[in-house]
Design an enzyme around this catalytic site. Structure first.
Site, PDB file in Angstrom:
ATOM      1  N   LYS A 107       0.818  -1.220   0.000  1.00 10.08           N
ATOM      2  CA  LYS A 107       0.000   0.000   0.000  1.00 10.08           C
ATOM      3  C   LYS A 107       0.848   1.266   0.000  1.00 10.08           C
ATOM      4  CE  LYS A 107      -3.440  -2.647   0.459  1.00 10.08           C
ATOM      5  NZ  LYS A 107      -4.836  -2.611   0.172  1.00 10.08           N
TER       6      LYS A 107
HETATM    7  C1  LIG Z   1      -0.924  -7.619   2.755  1.00 10.06           C
HETATM    8  C2  LIG Z   1      -2.051  -7.520   1.804  1.00 10.06           C
HETATM    9  N1  LIG Z   1      -2.164  -8.426   0.843  1.00 10.06           N
HETATM   10  C3  LIG Z   1      -3.175  -8.414  -0.028  1.00 10.06           C
HETATM   11  C4  LIG Z   1      -4.167  -7.450   0.044  1.00 10.06           C
HETATM   12  C5  LIG Z   1      -5.257  -7.469  -0.960  1.00 10.06           C
HETATM   13  O1  LIG Z   1      -5.083  -6.462  -1.907  1.00 10.06           O
HETATM   14  P1  LIG Z   1      -6.309  -5.920  -2.725  1.00 10.06           P
HETATM   15  O2  LIG Z   1      -7.293  -5.402  -1.743  1.00 10.06           O
HETATM   16  O3  LIG Z   1      -5.760  -4.859  -3.597  1.00 10.06           O
HETATM   17  O4  LIG Z   1      -6.862  -7.079  -3.469  1.00 10.06           O
HETATM   18  C6  LIG Z   1      -4.101  -6.474   1.043  1.00 10.06           C
HETATM   19  C7  LIG Z   1      -5.092  -5.402   1.207  1.00 10.06           C
HETATM   20  O5  LIG Z   1      -5.567  -4.809   0.362  1.00 10.06           O
HETATM   21  C8  LIG Z   1      -2.997  -6.490   1.920  1.00 10.06           C
HETATM   22  O6  LIG Z   1      -2.859  -5.572   2.859  1.00 10.06           O
HETATM   23  N1  LIG Z   2      -6.683  -4.893   2.453  1.00  9.92           N
HETATM   24  C1  LIG Z   2      -6.929  -3.516   2.608  1.00  9.92           C
HETATM   25  C2  LIG Z   2      -8.370  -3.188   2.547  1.00  9.92           C
HETATM   26  C3  LIG Z   2      -8.580  -1.902   1.834  1.00  9.92           C
HETATM   27  O1  LIG Z   2      -8.122  -2.058   0.554  1.00  9.92           O
HETATM   28  P1  LIG Z   2      -7.953  -0.928  -0.536  1.00  9.92           P
HETATM   29  O2  LIG Z   2      -6.811  -1.398  -1.342  1.00  9.92           O
HETATM   30  O3  LIG Z   2      -9.235  -0.924  -1.257  1.00  9.92           O
HETATM   31  O4  LIG Z   2      -7.681   0.373   0.106  1.00  9.92           O
HETATM   32  C4  LIG Z   2      -6.222  -2.987   3.844  1.00  9.92           C
HETATM   33  O5  LIG Z   2      -5.186  -3.513   4.167  1.00  9.92           O
HETATM   34  O6  LIG Z   2      -6.671  -2.083   4.481  1.00  9.92           O
END
Ligand SMILES: Cc1ncc(COP(=O)(O)O)c(C=O)c1O
Ligand SMILES: N[C@@H](CCOP(=O)(O)O)C(=O)O
Length: 433
Positions: A107
């Site tokens: 992120k």
């Molecule tokens: C460590 C981790 N892996 C995978 C995901 C999943 O990613 P996405 O929500 O973009 O599918 C998240 C949160 O979004 C995460 O924090």
């Molecule tokens: N897995 C995410 C949830 C929010 O996901 P986002 O990519 O839509 O912002 C988290 O770790 O908070």
């Protein structure tokens, strides 16, 4: 850059409008009207370029003239200032490590890029804004870090009580300054629903200039495409088609990869790997999208019962199920499989997976087993194993070293406001700030 809403009920907007609105008023999601392809010469020499050079070229091509080149260069260089290495794990399986940023999760790419882009626009307009962000663990801390101390921006982080790891909670709740943590007595889906309701509430929007830092905001997806190009650059010399497995929850990460593919990046196939929250694998198997209440798992950041980027996944395949199915395979894994994988890969190779990366690894491994062609597989390691220390230490029956960046937050006092998962509570809290 011009963007449309996936519900097609509102007018197209510029990137700046899309970023500050977050969500279109028709409750769709913003998508680029055009996703330009990069020229063959770019891919011919991609392996000679640095991560920042690749990211800049991708950003310029997608965004176009809306941001001056010198500004975009500064934003990219400042935001993408840490590595995303591809490492071999075993056989033709590789890992793309996305946890070398300040909060040790992928992120950081999105949050850092977004905070710098927003600051650029705000400096020009002298506006103040409020950001709402729902988190299942990692988005919240990356956004807090990315926006900490940024003038004219206040961030409210909604996280589900008892459903994030201890270290994640410390990262979310110990920032102070312009960051406020709201501990919601519910699930991540409740947090996401509250945030979406707030964007559609006229009174709140008029008073607070609200926007989102979740992946519903298109600004998050642009930088989330950069590292797919960089992974390809690192694997190119191996000369085989590339398959990418993405551990998924809200599917913003996978959509970043799909955008990269639309821009011409030769990714042969994607694997969407989930935990027990199997909404998209079930859709891929049946053609029916059915959101469900989320269930708690060891890969808690993927505990999402209504993946918010699903309409974008469809839009990126002309809204055609057959196209989605041809490009993406999906599979869900249990906590037991996740823990066994962390243990097995550690014992056999010495590589330490976090629970999310383990789900990605499993998705890739299973897909590669079903193939009769030679490919290079890469799965995304989306967070550092120490963020999920309890699960990982139990799996490997050994101690995990906590990186300094995480250790720093462990003893800070937690500051969070408890709140029931009711929109009227959130609304009155925000109106009275
Ligand atoms: C460590 C981790 N892996 C995978 C995901 C999943 O990613 P996405 O929500 O973009 O599918 C998240 C949160 O979004 C995460 O924090
Ligand atoms: N897995 C995410 C949830 C929010 O996901 P986002 O990519 O839509 O912002 C988290 O770790 O908070």
């Amino acid at each position: 850059m011009e963007l449309y809403s996936t519900k097609h009920q509102v007018e197209n907007v510029s990137l700046k409008e899309a970023i500050f609105k977050g969500l279109p008023a028709d409750n769709g999601l913003y998508m680029p009207v055009e996703i330009p392809t990069l020229p063959p010469a770019f891919f011919d020499t991609i392996e000679t370029r640095s991560f920042q050079e690749i990211a800049l070229e991708v950003a310029k091509t997608l965004i176009g003239l809306e941001i001056p080149d010198n500004v975009l260069t500064e934003i990219v260089n400042d935001a993408i200032n840490f590595d995303a290495p591809v490492k071999p794990v075993h056989d033709n399986i590789h890992v793309l490590e996305l946890f070398h940023g300040p909060t040790l999760a992928f992120k950081d790419f999105g949050a850092r890029f977004m905070s710098r882009l927003m600051s650029y626009f705000l400096q020009k307009d002298h506006q103040e804004i409020n950001i709402l962000v729902a988190t299942s663990g990692d988005t919240g801390s990356a956004v807090a870090q990315g926006f900490l101390g940024v003038p004219n921006i206040h961030v409210y982080i909604l996280y589900p009580k008892g459903k994030v790891s201890k270290i994640q909670e410390q990262q979310l709740t110990t920032n102070g300054q312009n960051i406020t943590a709201l501990e919601i007595e519910g699930t991540f889906d409740d947090c996401q629903r509250l945030v979406k309701e707030a964007f559609l509430d006229t009174q709140l929007n008029e008073k607070l200039n609200l926007t989102s830092a979740n992946s519903i905001n298109i600004c998050r997806l642009i930088p989330q495409s950069f590292y797919y190009f960089y992974a390809y650059a690192q694997l190119k010399a191996k000369g085989k088609p590339v398959v990418v497995a993405v551990p998924s929850g809200n599917f913003g990460n996978l959509c970043g990869g799909l955008i990269a593919q639309k821009m011409g990046l030769p990714i042969r196939h994607f694997v969407a790997a989930t935990n027990a929250n199997d909404i998209v694998p079930a859709y891929l198997a049946s053609g029916i999208f059915q959101a469900k209440p989320s269930v708690k798992t060891f890969s808690n950041a993927m505990d999402v019962g209504n993946p918010s980027n699903f309409p974008r996944m469809l839009a990126l395949h002309d809204d055609a199920y057959e196209q989605v199915k041809a490009n993406i395979s999906g599979k869900a894994y249990t906590d037991e499989e996740t823990v066994q994988t962390i243990q097995k890969i550690y014992q056999q190779t010495g590589y330490l997976l976090d629970p999310h990366g383990a789900v990605g690894y499993l998705g890739l491994k299973d897909y590669l087993t079903s193939l009769d062609e030679e490919v290079n597989g890469v799965f995304l390691a989306t967070a550092h194993p120490a963020k999920f220390i309890d699960v990982v230490e139990t799996a490997i029956e050994n101690k995990v070293e906590i990186p300094e960046l995480l250790a720093q937050v462990l003893n800070k006092p937690k500051e969070a406001i408890a709140m029931a998962p009711e929109f009227e509570r959130l609304k009155s809290f925000l109106l009275n700030k």
